[in-house]
Design a protein around this motif. Structure first.
Motif, PDB file in Angstrom:
ATOM      1  N   ALA A   1      -6.831  12.754   6.731  1.00 58.04           N
ATOM      2  CA  ALA A   1      -7.920  11.978   7.140  1.00 58.04           C
ATOM      3  C   ALA A   1      -8.899  11.863   5.893  1.00 58.04           C
ATOM      4  CB  ALA A   1      -8.864  12.612   8.476  1.00 58.04           C
ATOM      5  N   GLU A   2      -9.555  10.651   5.786  1.00 65.28           N
ATOM      6  CA  GLU A   2     -10.595  10.505   4.793  1.00 65.28           C
ATOM      7  C   GLU A   2     -11.830  10.298   5.319  1.00 65.28           C
ATOM      8  OE1 GLU A   2      -9.238   7.564   1.855  1.00 65.28           O
ATOM      9  OE2 GLU A   2      -7.265   8.024   2.380  1.00 65.28           O
ATOM     10  N   LYS A   3     -12.685  11.037   4.592  1.00 67.73           N
ATOM     11  CA  LYS A   3     -14.206  10.674   5.166  1.00 67.73           C
ATOM     12  C   LYS A   3     -14.886   9.831   4.337  1.00 67.73           C
ATOM     13  CE  LYS A   3     -18.294  13.406   6.317  1.00 67.73           C
ATOM     14  NZ  LYS A   3     -18.856  14.672   6.460  1.00 67.73           N
ATOM     15  N   LEU A   4     -15.562   8.685   4.882  1.00 65.99           N
ATOM     16  CA  LEU A   4     -16.353   7.575   4.191  1.00 65.99           C
ATOM     17  C   LEU A   4     -17.617   8.112   4.537  1.00 65.99           C
ATOM     18  CD1 LEU A   4     -14.415   4.207   4.598  1.00 65.99           C
ATOM     19  CD2 LEU A   4     -14.475   5.725   2.629  1.00 65.99           C
TER      20      LEU A   4
ATOM     21  N   MET B   1       0.846  -1.319   0.114  1.00 68.14           N
ATOM     22  CA  MET B   1       0.056   0.017  -0.080  1.00 68.14           C
ATOM     23  C   MET B   1       0.868   1.262  -0.075  1.00 68.14           C
ATOM     24  SD  MET B   1      -2.832  -0.764   2.745  1.00 68.14           S
ATOM     25  CE  MET B   1      -4.537  -0.943   2.078  1.00 68.14           C
ATOM     26  N   SER B   2       1.138   1.686  -1.093  1.00 68.91           N
ATOM     27  CA  SER B   2       1.940   3.066  -1.073  1.00 68.91           C
ATOM     28  C   SER B   2       1.153   4.122  -0.681  1.00 68.91           C
ATOM     29  CB  SER B   2       2.212   3.359  -2.679  1.00 68.91           C
ATOM     30  OG  SER B   2       0.927   3.265  -3.496  1.00 68.91           O
ATOM     31  N   ASP B   3      -0.019   4.191  -0.539  1.00 72.41           N
ATOM     32  CA  ASP B   3      -0.824   5.417  -0.075  1.00 72.41           C
ATOM     33  C   ASP B   3      -1.177   5.298   1.637  1.00 72.41           C
ATOM     34  OD1 ASP B   3      -2.413   3.418  -0.308  1.00 72.41           O
ATOM     35  OD2 ASP B   3      -4.123   4.746  -1.022  1.00 72.41           O
ATOM     36  N   TRP B   4      -0.278   4.285   2.255  1.00 78.78           N
ATOM     37  CA  TRP B   4      -0.679   4.005   3.620  1.00 78.78           C
ATOM     38  C   TRP B   4       0.561   4.470   4.247  1.00 78.78           C
ATOM     39  CZ3 TRP B   4      -4.923   3.528   6.167  1.00 78.78           C
ATOM     40  CH2 TRP B   4      -4.857   3.138   7.631  1.00 78.78           C
ATOM     41  N   PRO B   5       0.460   5.320   5.571  1.00 78.50           N
ATOM     42  CA  PRO B   5      -0.880   5.868   6.198  1.00 78.50           C
ATOM     43  C   PRO B   5      -0.978   7.163   5.160  1.00 78.50           C
ATOM     44  CG  PRO B   5       1.181   6.565   7.440  1.00 78.50           C
ATOM     45  CD  PRO B   5       1.619   5.683   6.522  1.00 78.50           C
ATOM     46  N   PRO B   6      -2.298   7.390   4.994  1.00 76.69           N
ATOM     47  CA  PRO B   6      -3.006   8.314   4.552  1.00 76.69           C
ATOM     48  C   PRO B   6      -2.215   9.854   5.072  1.00 76.69           C
ATOM     49  CG  PRO B   6      -4.782   7.627   5.813  1.00 76.69           C
ATOM     50  CD  PRO B   6      -3.486   6.693   6.074  1.00 76.69           C
TER      51      PRO B   6
END
Length: 83
Positions: A9-12, A1-6
């Motif tokens: 914050a992401e909102k779902l 996972m190249s995008d971890w950690p973001p």
């Protein structure tokens, strides 16, 4: 996972049904797969006691040669660690 950690914050946004499912899973998590349980137990057996040992002692054990008399036991332990 190249995008971890973001980076931020992401909102779902979940539907009511999905929100209830997430809450239910938090309250009633599924049993882990047998393979995962075995792997966790094997890791605990292998890594647990070494946390208290000095690194040079751990390395000495890693480098130790098993006599021919006990080679079958060493092979059996190695095989158990792979499963």
């Amino acid at each position: 996972m190249s995008d971890w950690p973001p980076a931020e914050a992401e909102k779902l946004i979940l539907s009511e049904r999905d929100s209830l499912r997430v809450l239910d899973l938090l309250d009633n998590p599924p049993e882990p797969p047998e393979r995962l349980t075995r792997a966790a137990k094997a890791l605990k057996r292998r890594a647990g006691p070494t946390a208290e040992l000095q690194e040079e002692w751990v390395e000495a054990v890693r480098q130790a040669k098993v006599s021919d008399e006990f080679a079958h036991l060493d092979a059996e332990l190695n095989e158990q660690g792979k499963s």
